[in-house]
Design a protein around this motif. Structure first.
Motif, PDB file in Angstrom:
ATOM      1  N   LEU A  15       0.820  -1.191   0.000  1.00  0.00           N
ATOM      2  CA  LEU A  15       0.000   0.000   0.000  1.00  0.00           C
ATOM      3  C   LEU A  15       0.867   1.260   0.000  1.00  0.00           C
ATOM      4  CD1 LEU A  15      -2.760  -0.914   2.591  1.00  0.00           C
ATOM      5  CD2 LEU A  15      -3.190  -0.132   0.285  1.00  0.00           C
ATOM      6  N   VAL A  16       0.380   2.294  -0.704  1.00  0.00           N
ATOM      7  CA  VAL A  16       1.052   3.584  -0.611  1.00  0.00           C
ATOM      8  C   VAL A  16       0.809   4.164   0.776  1.00  0.00           C
ATOM      9  CG1 VAL A  16       0.932   4.025  -3.072  1.00  0.00           C
ATOM     10  CG2 VAL A  16      -0.955   4.717  -1.620  1.00  0.00           C
ATOM     11  N   TRP A  17       1.590   5.159   1.128  1.00  0.00           N
ATOM     12  CA  TRP A  17       1.656   5.577   2.521  1.00  0.00           C
ATOM     13  C   TRP A  17       0.323   6.113   3.044  1.00  0.00           C
ATOM     14  CZ3 TRP A  17       3.536   4.976   6.965  1.00  0.00           C
ATOM     15  CH2 TRP A  17       3.440   5.959   7.960  1.00  0.00           C
ATOM     16  N   ARG A  18      -0.304   7.033   2.358  1.00  0.00           N
ATOM     17  CA  ARG A  18      -1.507   7.653   2.905  1.00  0.00           C
ATOM     18  C   ARG A  18      -2.658   6.670   3.078  1.00  0.00           C
ATOM     19  NH1 ARG A  18      -1.955  13.610  -0.046  1.00  0.00           N
ATOM     20  NH2 ARG A  18      -0.049  14.512   0.853  1.00  0.00           N
ATOM     21  N   PRO A  19      -3.020   5.894   2.056  1.00  0.00           N
ATOM     22  CA  PRO A  19      -4.104   4.918   2.286  1.00  0.00           C
ATOM     23  C   PRO A  19      -3.756   3.859   3.322  1.00  0.00           C
ATOM     24  CG  PRO A  19      -3.755   5.283  -0.061  1.00  0.00           C
ATOM     25  CD  PRO A  19      -2.609   5.928   0.646  1.00  0.00           C
ATOM     26  N   SER A  20      -2.464   3.520   3.466  1.00  0.00           N
ATOM     27  CA  SER A  20      -2.103   2.469   4.416  1.00  0.00           C
ATOM     28  C   SER A  20      -2.344   2.888   5.858  1.00  0.00           C
ATOM     29  CB  SER A  20      -0.639   2.086   4.224  1.00  0.00           C
ATOM     30  OG  SER A  20       0.214   3.169   4.562  1.00  0.00           O
ATOM     31  N   LEU A  21      -2.370   4.182   6.128  1.00  0.00           N
ATOM     32  CA  LEU A  21      -2.618   4.620   7.502  1.00  0.00           C
ATOM     33  C   LEU A  21      -3.982   4.165   7.993  1.00  0.00           C
ATOM     34  CD1 LEU A  21      -1.139   8.242   7.446  1.00  0.00           C
ATOM     35  CD2 LEU A  21      -0.165   6.209   8.504  1.00  0.00           C
ATOM     36  N   GLY A  22      -5.011   4.422   7.186  1.00  0.00           N
ATOM     37  CA  GLY A  22      -6.355   4.040   7.611  1.00  0.00           C
ATOM     38  C   GLY A  22      -6.724   2.614   7.294  1.00  0.00           C
ATOM     39  N   ALA A  23      -6.098   2.032   6.252  1.00  0.00           N
ATOM     40  CA  ALA A  23      -6.487   0.687   5.825  1.00  0.00           C
ATOM     41  C   ALA A  23      -5.675  -0.404   6.497  1.00  0.00           C
ATOM     42  CB  ALA A  23      -6.361   0.558   4.306  1.00  0.00           C
ATOM     43  N   PHE A  24      -4.501  -0.075   7.062  1.00  0.00           N
ATOM     44  CA  PHE A  24      -3.686  -1.135   7.664  1.00  0.00           C
ATOM     45  C   PHE A  24      -3.173  -0.768   9.049  1.00  0.00           C
ATOM     46  CE2 PHE A  24       0.392  -3.301   8.341  1.00  0.00           C
ATOM     47  CZ  PHE A  24      -0.041  -4.616   8.275  1.00  0.00           C
ATOM     48  N   TYR A  25      -2.453   0.325   9.171  1.00  0.00           N
ATOM     49  CA  TYR A  25      -1.762   0.593  10.421  1.00  0.00           C
ATOM     50  C   TYR A  25      -2.731   0.897  11.566  1.00  0.00           C
ATOM     51  CZ  TYR A  25       2.476   0.622   7.652  1.00  0.00           C
ATOM     52  OH  TYR A  25       3.496   0.254   6.831  1.00  0.00           O
ATOM     53  N   VAL A  26      -3.791   1.632  11.308  1.00  0.00           N
ATOM     54  CA  VAL A  26      -4.763   1.885  12.373  1.00  0.00           C
ATOM     55  C   VAL A  26      -5.474   0.603  12.789  1.00  0.00           C
ATOM     56  CG1 VAL A  26      -6.895   3.103  12.934  1.00  0.00           C
ATOM     57  CG2 VAL A  26      -5.053   4.311  11.771  1.00  0.00           C
ATOM     58  N   PRO A  27      -5.993  -0.250  11.844  1.00  0.00           N
ATOM     59  CA  PRO A  27      -6.569  -1.535  12.292  1.00  0.00           C
ATOM     60  C   PRO A  27      -5.569  -2.421  13.014  1.00  0.00           C
ATOM     61  CG  PRO A  27      -7.258  -1.049  10.049  1.00  0.00           C
ATOM     62  CD  PRO A  27      -6.220  -0.036  10.404  1.00  0.00           C
ATOM     63  N   VAL A  28      -4.320  -2.439  12.555  1.00  0.00           N
ATOM     64  CA  VAL A  28      -3.313  -3.283  13.227  1.00  0.00           C
ATOM     65  C   VAL A  28      -3.069  -2.782  14.644  1.00  0.00           C
ATOM     66  CG1 VAL A  28      -0.850  -3.798  13.235  1.00  0.00           C
ATOM     67  CG2 VAL A  28      -2.181  -4.156  11.180  1.00  0.00           C
ATOM     68  N   ALA A  29      -2.985  -1.473  14.820  1.00  0.00           N
ATOM     69  CA  ALA A  29      -2.779  -0.939  16.165  1.00  0.00           C
ATOM     70  C   ALA A  29      -3.934  -1.311  17.088  1.00  0.00           C
ATOM     71  CB  ALA A  29      -2.617   0.583  16.097  1.00  0.00           C
ATOM     72  N   PHE A  30      -5.153  -1.252  16.566  1.00  0.00           N
ATOM     73  CA  PHE A  30      -6.310  -1.625  17.390  1.00  0.00           C
ATOM     74  C   PHE A  30      -6.290  -3.121  17.715  1.00  0.00           C
ATOM     75  CE2 PHE A  30     -10.739  -3.061  17.696  1.00  0.00           C
ATOM     76  CZ  PHE A  30     -11.150  -2.310  18.785  1.00  0.00           C
ATOM     77  N   ILE A  31      -5.961  -3.966  16.741  1.00  0.00           N
ATOM     78  CA  ILE A  31      -5.915  -5.407  16.986  1.00  0.00           C
ATOM     79  C   ILE A  31      -4.832  -5.745  18.010  1.00  0.00           C
ATOM     80  CG2 ILE A  31      -5.469  -7.652  15.909  1.00  0.00           C
ATOM     81  CD1 ILE A  31      -6.594  -6.481  13.303  1.00  0.00           C
ATOM     82  N   LEU A  32      -3.657  -5.129  17.874  1.00  0.00           N
ATOM     83  CA  LEU A  32      -2.585  -5.386  18.835  1.00  0.00           C
ATOM     84  C   LEU A  32      -2.982  -4.936  20.233  1.00  0.00           C
ATOM     85  CD1 LEU A  32       0.588  -4.375  16.793  1.00  0.00           C
ATOM     86  CD2 LEU A  32      -0.251  -6.674  17.279  1.00  0.00           C
ATOM     87  N   LEU A  33      -3.665  -3.810  20.338  1.00  0.00           N
ATOM     88  CA  LEU A  33      -4.095  -3.334  21.646  1.00  0.00           C
ATOM     89  C   LEU A  33      -5.050  -4.328  22.301  1.00  0.00           C
ATOM     90  CD1 LEU A  33      -4.225  -1.097  23.797  1.00  0.00           C
ATOM     91  CD2 LEU A  33      -6.068  -0.050  22.464  1.00  0.00           C
ATOM     92  N   VAL A  34      -6.043  -4.801  21.540  1.00  0.00           N
ATOM     93  CA  VAL A  34      -6.995  -5.770  22.090  1.00  0.00           C
ATOM     94  C   VAL A  34      -6.283  -7.064  22.471  1.00  0.00           C
ATOM     95  CG1 VAL A  34      -9.022  -7.160  21.540  1.00  0.00           C
ATOM     96  CG2 VAL A  34      -8.924  -4.770  20.835  1.00  0.00           C
ATOM     97  N   THR A  35      -5.370  -7.536  21.610  1.00  0.00           N
ATOM     98  CA  THR A  35      -4.650  -8.780  21.912  1.00  0.00           C
ATOM     99  C   THR A  35      -3.823  -8.649  23.172  1.00  0.00           C
ATOM    100  OG1 THR A  35      -4.551  -9.209  19.524  1.00  0.00           O
ATOM    101  CG2 THR A  35      -3.102 -10.499  20.931  1.00  0.00           C
ATOM    102  N   TRP A  36      -3.109  -7.544  23.320  1.00  0.00           N
ATOM    103  CA  TRP A  36      -2.271  -7.368  24.500  1.00  0.00           C
ATOM    104  C   TRP A  36      -3.111  -7.222  25.765  1.00  0.00           C
ATOM    105  CZ3 TRP A  36       1.273  -3.288  21.750  1.00  0.00           C
ATOM    106  CH2 TRP A  36       2.065  -3.957  20.815  1.00  0.00           C
ATOM    107  N   ILE A  37      -4.285  -6.649  25.648  1.00  0.00           N
ATOM    108  CA  ILE A  37      -5.168  -6.575  26.823  1.00  0.00           C
ATOM    109  C   ILE A  37      -5.580  -7.982  27.253  1.00  0.00           C
ATOM    110  CG2 ILE A  37      -7.448  -5.828  27.582  1.00  0.00           C
ATOM    111  CD1 ILE A  37      -7.078  -3.307  25.941  1.00  0.00           C
ATOM    112  N   TYR A  38      -5.934  -8.827  26.289  1.00  0.00           N
ATOM    113  CA  TYR A  38      -6.277 -10.208  26.636  1.00  0.00           C
ATOM    114  C   TYR A  38      -5.064 -10.936  27.220  1.00  0.00           C
ATOM    115  CZ  TYR A  38     -10.946 -10.230  24.587  1.00  0.00           C
ATOM    116  OH  TYR A  38     -12.269 -10.015  24.325  1.00  0.00           O
ATOM    117  N   PHE A  39      -3.883 -10.695  26.653  1.00  0.00           N
ATOM    118  CA  PHE A  39      -2.679 -11.317  27.220  1.00  0.00           C
ATOM    119  C   PHE A  39      -2.471 -10.886  28.669  1.00  0.00           C
ATOM    120  CE2 PHE A  39      -0.414 -11.947  22.885  1.00  0.00           C
ATOM    121  CZ  PHE A  39      -1.081 -13.144  22.737  1.00  0.00           C
ATOM    122  N   LEU A  40      -2.622  -9.608  28.941  1.00  0.00           N
ATOM    123  CA  LEU A  40      -2.404  -9.102  30.290  1.00  0.00           C
ATOM    124  C   LEU A  40      -3.403  -9.702  31.271  1.00  0.00           C
ATOM    125  CD1 LEU A  40      -0.907  -7.135  32.159  1.00  0.00           C
ATOM    126  CD2 LEU A  40      -2.532  -5.364  31.469  1.00  0.00           C
TER     127      LEU A  40
END
Length: 1287
Positions: free
Chosen positions: A895-920
Motif C-alpha cells: 500500500l502507498v503511505w496515505r491509504p495504508s494509515l487508515g487501511a492497515f496501520y490503524v486496524p493493526v494498532a487496534f488489533i494489537l491493543l486488544v490482543t495485548w489486553i487479553y494477554f495481560l
C-alpha cells in the motif's frame, strides 16, 4: 348592437315610477346612484352624483345622455367592455373620475375621452390594451392620475403623454414591460414635466432588470444591444414530430410584435421556405394582434421524405433575429433502427436506447453536486447529451460537451482552464495546479494532460514578471512524465499536448534571463533545467553532467528511477556544469553517492558563425535533461524517422541544448553527448527530436547524429546541431521489462522462508491427517490450522512477490494478498487470546445430581467471520476506492503511505491493543491461581475392587467395562496446561510481529541496513517455524504416537489395544474390548446380547484372566466414602473426536480407540509392582495429568482444581450414567462360566496386563477406566514382578 342593448337597459332602468328623465338607473339592473359631497364648497344649484355600474356585464359604456346631470364619478369596472369608441363619454363635462378597470378593453380609438374637460383620474388597469397613441388621450387637459397597469403592451410609443399636460402620476406596469432603449423618453419626460412614474411600474424584461423600478433605472441600463429578448415566442408543435409519408402537419409561430420591422420567416434545414402548393407547402400571411403579438402559419399538406430535418421559425426585428426549431422525422414503409448501445467516456456512462432511423436521441447528464463551470450554469434546463441515428440505421458521433466530467481531477483542471489569468493571480493558480499534478500517476484521461499543457502555456507568458513561476512550471512538467505512456500518446495525437509542454520549457530562458539574472537552475524529479547568459567572444566551451543521488543502493541493484518507481527528493535530477572541455566519464563520476545519467560537451567553436553577433551582445544558453522520453511521443511513421520502421524506443535520458539571442551556424566541431541506459538493447541509433515531421506531430530523426562509442550501459554520440538528443534501441519484452530486472531479496530471506514454510505445512498436514487422535479441542484445531496457514501465506507471498513492481497487475495482487493475510493472522491470534482468557477465567457451573443438560455448542462460523471477514471487507473497500493504492510507483508491492494509515496501520494498532489486553488479563489470572501439585498415590491404600458392572467379560472374551463420567465434559488441551498454552501464544505473537517488522524494514532500507534486517528476518523466520513445529508436534506425545502408529513395526510391537464402544442410548455405558481387533470389537459390541454372534467374534478377541473375577462377583454394595459424599469416578475430559463430526459429546463417539495400555506414555512399574505416573513436563498440574483423572471420588473432590472451561464453540461432553445404572444393564448379559485355576494362571501369564494402578484405573490410555465396584469380591493388584498382575 351593443350600444342598442345598453340603451335598452338604461331606458328600462329610467322608466320606473317616480323617475324623472334624468334620474339614476334602476337598482335592479345593478347600477346605483348616490349624491356625492363636493370636496370644495359649491353653489346651491350644483348637484354632484356618483354612478356605480360595476359587475353588471355591460358590453359597452352607457350613453352619456342617459346618465344623471352632475355625474362626477362613474364606476364601470368588472364589466365586459371591449372597445372604447370615439366620444364614448362626450357630454359628461362634470366627470372627474372614470374607472374602467377589469374589463376586456383591447382597442381605444382616438378621441375616446373627448368631452371630459374636468376628468382628473382615469383607471384603465387590467385590460387587454396593446396599442396606444397620443391621440387616445385628447381632451384630458386636467388629468392628474393615469393607471394603465395590467395590460399587454410591452412598450410605449414616444409622445403618448403629450396630450396630458397636467399629468402628475402614471402607472403602466405590465407583465411584458421591456425596459430597453425605447423607454428612455419616459425618464426624460418625467424629469421635464415633474411627473412621477409609480414605483409599481417595474421592468419584466430583460432578465437582468427584472423587478427593477423603471424610475430607478439609469439611462445606461436601458439599451438595445444583441438579440432581442422576446417575452413571447412559441412554436407549435414544439417537440420532435414523427409522421408518415403523405400526412398533413400544420405549424404555428407566435412572437412579440415590437414595431413595424417585426416579421416571421420560415426555414427548412437553414434554407428559406417558399410557398409551393404542388408540393403541399402553404405559408399563411402574418397576423398582428393588439399591436403586441404577431402570428404566422405554415402547413405541410402532403409530407414527403424530403421534409426530414429541422424546420425553423425565425423572428426578425430591427434589433436582431430570434428563432425556434422543431425536428420532423418522416417514416417510410420500411424504417431502420439503430441498436441499443452503451457508451462510457469521461463525461459519464450513457445507455442509448434502440432508436428509429433519422431520430436524435437524448440522454440526461450525470449531475454532480457542487459542480462549477459553464457546463453547470447558464441554462435553466437539464443538461443533456445527444446522438443522432442516421437514415441508414447507424449511430453518429454524439455530443457530450454539455455534460460535466465524471473524474474529480478532470473537473478541477477544467475549472483552472476557465479561470482568467493575470500577473496578480498567476503564481497562486500555478501552486494550486501543481498540487493536482502531483497525482499525475493517477491521471486516467488524456484531457487531464491537455488542460495541464494549456495552463503551462499560459503561465509561460508571465515568467518574465514572476521568476518563481519557473520552478512551478518545471515541477508540473516533471509530474506529467508520471502519466501512463498511452495517455500521453493520446494527448499528443489529439492536440500535441506533449509538444506544447516541451516547447514551453524551451522558451523559459528567453523570458527569464536578463542582465540582472544571468543564471537559473531548477531541479525536479524527472527534469533538470539550467540556463546561462554568455558572451560569445569570451566563450571557451561548456560541459554539463546530469546526475542524481545514489542513496546507498547496493551494486547490481537497479536504481528506483530505472525500475520505474517515483524518485525520492534526494534522487532528483541535477545539472553540474563547468567551463572548458574537461574529460567527463559517466562510469567514473567523482561526486560521492551519486550516479551520472547524461553528459553534454558544447565545443568552443559553438558561436563561430559566418555572421557573428555584435560585440557586447548577450546570448542565452539553456540546457534541459529529461529522465526518459515519455514527453516525446511518436504518433506515426515516416521515411525521415530514425526508427526506420523498426520497433525502437527511447532507452536513455533525453538531453537538450539551445541558444537564444545569437545565431549558431554549422558546427565545425560536433556536440558530444553520453547517455546511460539501464538495460541492454539491440540496434542502437543516435537521434534528435524533429518537431516538423508528421505534420507537426514530431518524430525522432537520425540526420546529423551518429554513434561514437559504446560501453556497458553507456552510449556516446556526436551531433552537428542543437536539439533534444537521445539513443533509440530495440527493447524486447514488455515496457516494464525494459525498465530493469526484477529486484531480488537477500538470499537468506528465501532460505529461511523455505524453512518456515516447511515447518508450518508439516504442522498443518499432521493435524489434518491425525485430527482424530490428537488431544486438542475442536476450536483449538481450527484456530491452529488457520493461524499456520495465514502465516505461511504472508511469508510465501512476501518472499515471492514483494519486488514484482514491473508487473502492475501482479504487484497489485501481491499487495492485496499481503494486506489480507497480515490482518487475518493478527486477528486469529486475537481470537485465540480471547478464547484462552475465557478458559482461564471459567468456573464450573453448579448443576444438580443426574442433571445431564448442557448448553448447545456455539458454531465456529463467528470466528471465521471475525478473523477472515473483517480483513476481506477492509481490503475490498481499499481496492474499490482506488486499485492504484496497491502499487502507485512504490519500490515494492504494498500500500502507498496515505491509504495504508487508515487501511492497515490503524486496524493493526487496534488489533494489537486488544490482543495485548487479553494477554495481560490472562497472565494476571494465571498468576493469581494457586499452584497445583501432582498427587502421590498412598502405598497402603486398600486394593480397589473390580466393579462397575455385574459382568465385565462379554461372550467374546474381552473385558466390557462401563465408562462413567462426572460433570459435563469440558473441552481443553489434553497435553498442555493453560500456562504453557499462554506462553506459547505470546511467543508466537511476538515472533510474528518481529517477522513482519523485519521484513518491512528489509525491503524499505538500503545498503547495510538492508542486509542487517534481512538477516534478522531470516533468524526470526527460522525461530518462528521451529517453535511452532516443536511445540505443536515434537513435544506432544499424542502427535508422536500418531506418527509412530503409521509404522508397521511399531504397531506390531504393541502388546494389546483397547477399543471402546459407546452405548446405544444415553443410559448405556461404553464397553472396552481389550486385545481385540477393531472389527471384532465392533461385532462383539453390536451382538453382546446374542450368544451365537458373540461366540463368533471370540476367536479374534483374546480372553483375559479377568473372567475369574466375573465369576466371583457378588452383590455387595459399593462402599461410601468417609465424608458421606458419593464417589465420583474420574474421567479424562478429552474424548477422541469421531470422524463423522466434531460436535458430538466427548464420551459419545463411535468406536473410540484407546491408547496402548503399555504404550510410550506409560513407564514401567516399580520393583514392588506399583505403577507410578511418570509423564514428562507436559503435565505440570494435576488438572491435565492422567494420574489425577483416575483417582477415586474423595481424592478428586479434595483436589479443588477447577475443570477446564467448556470454551465457546467447543463440543462439550454429556454425562454418562453412573456405575449403578451400568451394573443394572450389564447384569442382563450372559455370564461366562468360571474357568479352572490352571487355565486362569495360564491366561494371566499369557497376558500380563498392567491395567491397574493404585486407584484401579487404566493409565496411559485415552480413557481412565474405573474398575472398582461393590459387586466384585476380588481386586486387581500387582505382584512382585513388573509384569505380574493378579486378579
Amino acid at each position: 348592437m351593443r350600444r342598442a342593448a345598453a340603451l335598452v337597459l338604461l331606458a328600462a332602468a329610467l322608466s320606473g315610477p317616480g323617475a324623472g328623465a334624468r334620474s339614476c338607473p334602476a337598482l335592479s339592473l345593478g347600477c346605483k346612484c348616490s349624491a356625492e359631497r363636493a370636496k370644495t364648497g359649491g353653489g346651491p344649484g350644483a348637484a354632484r352624483r356618483r354612478v356605480v355600474c360595476s359587475g353588471g356585464g355591460l358590453p359597452a359604456p352607457p350613453e352619456p345622455r342617459l346618465l344623471p346631470d352632475g355625474t362626477v364619478t362613474l364606476l364601470l369596472s368588472n364589466n365586459k367592455i371591449t372597445v372604447l369608441e370615439n366620444g364614448s363619454f362626450f357630454g359628461l363635462r362634470a366627470l372627474e373620475k372614470l374607472d374602467l378597470k377589469n374589463n376586456l378593453i383591447s382597442t381605444v380609438q382616438p378621441g375616446a375621452f373627448l368631452g371630459l374637460p374636468e376628468l382628473k383620474r382615469l383607471d384603465l388597469s387590467n385590460n387587454r390594451i396593446g396599442c396606444l397613441s397620443a391621440s387616445v388621450f385628447q381632451g384630458l387637459a386636467n388629468l392628474l392620475r393615469l393607471n394603465m397597469s395590467g395590460n399587454i403592451f410591452s412598450s410605449l410609443p414616444p409622445g403618448v403623454f403629450d396630450e396630458l399636460p397636467s399629468l402628475k402620476v402614471v402607472d403602466f406596469a405590465t407583465e411584458y414591460l421591456t425596459c430597453d432603449c425605447n423607454l428612455r423618453w419616459v425618464l426624460r419626460w418625467a424629469r421635464e414635466r415633474g411627473a412621477l412614474v409609480s414605483e409599481r411600474t417595474a421592468c419584466a424584461f430583460p432578465r437582468q432588470l427584472r423587478g427593477v423600478a423603471l424610475r430607478a433605472a439609469r439611462d445606461g441600463q436601458l439599451r438595445c444591444a444583441g438579440a432581442p429578448e422576446l417575452h413571447t415566442h412559441h412554436l407549435i408543435p414544439s417537440l420532435r414530430q414523427v409522421v408518415f409519408q403523405g400526412d398533413r402537419l400544420p405549424f404555428q409561430c407566435t412572437a412579440t410584435y415590437l414595431d413595424n420591422s417585426t416579421q416571421i420567416r420560415w426555414f427548412h434545414n437553414r434554407e428559406p421556405v417558399q410557398e409551393d402548393e404542388q408540393t403541399g407547402v402553404i405559408v399563411e400571411e402574418s397576423l398582428i394582434h393588439d399591436c403586441t403579438f404577431i402570428t404566422s402559419e405554415l402547413i405541410l399538406s402532403n409530407i414527403h421524405v424530403s421534409a426530414n430535418g429541422e424546420w425553423e421559425c425565425a423572428v426578425s426585428t430591427s434589433q436582431g433575429n430570434v428563432s425556434k426549431k422543431v425536428e420532423i422525422v418522416v417514416l417510410e414503409t420500411s424504417a431502420s433502427y439503430c441498436p441499443a448501445e452503451r457508451v462510457t467516456n469521461n463525461r459519464g456512462d450513457f445507455r442509448w436506447p434502440r432508436t428509429l432511423a433519422g431520430i436524435t436521441a437524448y440522454q440526461p447528464c450525470l449531475q454532480h453536486p457542487f459542480a462549477a463551470g459553464p457546463a453547470g450554469a447558464g441554462s435553466l434546463g437539464e443538461k443533456q447529451a445527444w446522438r443522432r441515428c442516421d437514415r441508414t440505421g447507424r449511430w453518429e458521433d454524439g455530443d457530450y460537451s454539455r455534460c460535466l466530467y465524471t473524474n474529480d481531477i478532470t473537473r478541477v483542471l477544467y475549472t483552472f482552464v476557465l479561470m482568467p489569468i493575470n500577473a496578480s493571480n498567476a503564481l497562486t493558480l500555478a501552486h494550486q495546479l501543481r498540487v493536482y499534478t502531483a497525482e499525475a500517476a493517477n491521471f486516467s484521461d488524456m484531457v487531464d494532460v491537455l488542460y495541464v499543457a494549456q495552463m503551462i502555456e499560459k503561465f509561460i507568458g508571465y515568467v518574465d514578471q514572476i521568476k518563481q513561476l519557473t520552478d512551478v512550471i518545471v515541477e508540473m512538467a516533471s509530474n506529467i512524465m508520471l502519466v501512463d505512456d498511452h495517455i500521453l500518446w493520446m494527448s499528443q495525437k489529439e492536440e500535441k499536448a506533449c509538444t506544447s509542454i516541451v516547447r514551453s520549457l524551451e522558451r523559459i530562458a528567453a523570458h527569464t534571463l536578463s542582465s540582472n539574472s544571468q543564471h537559473m537552475a531548477v531541479n525536479s524529479r524527472n527534469i533538470a533545467f539550467e540556463a546561462y547568459v554568455v558572451k560569445p567572444e569570451s566563450y571557451v566551451g561548456l560541459s554539463c553532467v546530469a546526475f542524481q543521488r545514489w542513496d546507498g543502493v547496493p551494486q547490481g541493484r537497479p536504481l528506483p528511477a530505472e525500475r520505474g518507481a517515483e524518485p525520492t527528493p534526494d534522487q532528483q535530477l541535477r545539472l553540474r556544469c563547468t567551463t572548458g572541455r574537461p574529460n567527463i566519464s559517466l562510469t567514473s563520476f567523482h561526486i560521492k553517492n551519486s550516479i551520472a545519467l547524461a553528459s553534454i560537451q558544447l565545443p568552443p567553436s559553438l558561436f563561430a558563425s559566418p555572421a557573428p553577433a555584435p560585440p557586447g551582445a548577450d546570448c542565452k544558453l539553456q540546457l534541459l535533461v529529461f529522465r526518459n522520453g515519455k514527453l516525446f511521443c511518436s504518433t506515426g511513421n515516416s521515411s525521415r524517422l530514425a526508427d526506420d520502421g523498426k520497433r525502437r524506443s527511447v532507452a536513455t535520458p533525453v538531453i537538450y541544448a539551445g541558444t537564444y539571442g545569437c545565431g549558431v551556424g554549422n558546427l565545425s566541431e560536433p556536440v558530444a553527448v553520453s547517455l546511460r541506459h539501464p538495460g541492454e538493447g539491440t540496434d542502437p541509433v543516435a537521434a534528435y527530436w524533429n518537431f516538423e515531421v508528421l505534420e507537426g506531430m514530431g518524430g525522432w530523426s537520425a540526420e546529423g547524429c551518429q554513434l561514437a562509442s559504446r560501453e556497458p550501459n553507456v552510449t556516446s554520440l556526436h551531433c552537428r546541431h542543437l536539439s533534444n538528443v537521445a539513443v533509440l534501441m530495440e527493447l524486447s519484452g514488455f515496457p516494464s521489462e525494459a525498465q530493469g530486472a526484477v529486484e531480488v531479496l537477500h538470499p537468506a530471506m528465501y532460505t529461511c522462508t523455505a524453512v518456515l514454510l516447511l515447518c508450518l505445512f508439516t504442522t498443518i498436514i499432521t493435524y489434518i491427517v491425525h485430527h482424530g487422535t490428537i488431544l486438542i479441542p475442536r476450536k483449538g484445531w481450527h484456530m491452529l490450522l488457520n493461524l499456520c496457514f495465514h502465516i505461511a501465506m504472508t511469508a510465501a507471498v512476501f518472499a515471492g512477490g514483494i519486488t514484482l513492481t514491473g508487473y502492475r497487475a501482479v504487484c497489485q495482487a501481491v499487495g492485496i494478498i499481503l494486506h489480507y493475510s497480515s490482518l487475518s493472522t493478527l486477528l486469529w491470534m486475537a481470537v485465540k487470546a480471547r478464547v484462552l482468557y475465557k478458559e482461564v477465567t471459567w468456573k464450573a457451573p453448579q448443576q444438580p445430581d443426574r442433571d445431564t443438560s448442557q448448553a448447545a455448542p456455539r458454531p465456529m462460523l463467528r470466528f471465521y467471520l471475525i478473523a477472515g471477514g473483517i480483513p476481506l471487507i477492509i481490503c475490498g473497500i481499499t481496492a474499490a476506492v482506488n486499485i492504484q493504492n496497491y502499487h502507485d510507483n512504490n519500490p515494492y508491492c504494498w500500500l502507498v503511505w496515505r491509504p495504508s494509515l487508515g487501511a492497515f496501520y490503524v486496524p493493526v494498532a487496534f488489533i494489537l491493543l486488544v490482543t495485548w489486553i487479553y494477554f495481560l488479563c490472562a497472565g494476571l489470572s494465571l498468576q493469581c491461581r494457586p499452584s497445583r501439585q501432582k498427587e502421590i498415590p498412598e502405598a497402603l491404600e486398600p486394593p480397589p475392587r473390580l466393579g462397575g458392572a455385574g459382568d465385565l467379560l462379554t461372550d467374546s472374551g474381552s473385558i466390557s467395562v462401563t465408562l462413567n463420567s462426572g460433570p459435563p465434559c469440558p473441552e481443553g488441551d489434553g497435553v498442555y496446561s493453560l500456562r504453557v498454552q499462554f506462553w506459547a501464544l505470546v511467543a508466537t505473537h511476538a515472533l510474528y510481529v518481529a517477522l513482519w517488522t523485519f521484513g518491512a524494514m528489509a525491503v524499505s532500507q538500503r545498503w547495510y541496513l538492508n542486509i542487517v534486517f534481512s538477516c534478522l528476518y531470516g533468524v526470526t523466520a527460522v525461530a518462528l517455524g521451529l517453535f511452532i513445529f516443536v511445540h505443536h508436534c515434537l513435544r506432544r506425545r499424542d502427535v508422536l504416537s500418531s506418527w509412530f502408529s503409521c509404522c508397521p513395526s511399531y504397531r506390531n510391537a504393541l502388546p494389546m489395544q483397547a477399543y471402546v464402544h459407546a452405548g446405544l442410548g444415553p443410559e448405556d455405558g461404553s464397553q472396552v474390548f481389550i486385545g481385540c481387533e477393531p472389527d471384532a470389537a465392533r461385532s462383539a459390541a453390536s451382538s453382546s446380547s446374542s450368544p451365537s454372534s458373540a461366540g463368533s467374534a471370540g476367536g479374534r478377541c483374546k480372553l483375559t484372566n479377568l473372567q475369574l473375577a466375573q465369576g466371583r462377583g457378588d452383590g455387595r454394595p459399593e462402599p461410601e466414602p468417609a465424608d458421606g459424599k458419593p464417589v465420583r469416578h474420574g474421567s479424562n475430559p478429552h474424548g477422541r473426536r469421531s470422524h463423522r463430526g466434531r460436535t458430538k459429546p466427548c464420551r459419545d463417539g463411535k468406536h473410540h480407540r484407546l491408547k496402548t495400555l503399555r504404550g510410550p506414555s506409560e513407564q514401567p512399574s516399580s520393583e514392588s509392582g506399583s505403577l507410578h505416573n511418570s509423564h514428562s513436563e507436559s503435565y505440570p498440574s494435576g488438572r491435565t495429568s492422567p494420574a489425577s483423572g483416575g483417582r477415586a471420588g474423595p481424592r478428586a473432590a479434595q483436589d479443588g482444581d477447577a475443570l477446564p472451561s467448556p470454551s465457546e464453540g467447543s463440543d462439550g461432553g454429556r454425562r454418562v450414567p453412573d456405575f449403578a445404572e451400568a451394573r443394572r444393564r450389564s447384569g442382563s448379559r450372559d455370564n461366562l462360566r468360571p474357568a479352572g485355576g490352571a487355565e486362569r494362571e495360564a491366561k494371566r501369564r499369557s497376558y500380563p496386563l498392567n491395567v491397574g494402578s493404585h486407584n484401579g484405573g487404566l493409565k496411559g490410555s485415552k480413557y481412565d477406566i474405573n474398575l472398582a465396584g461393590a459387586d466384585s469380591v476380588a481386586g486387581m493388584k500387582t505382584g512382585l514382578w513388573k509384569s505380574e498382575t493378579t486378579v
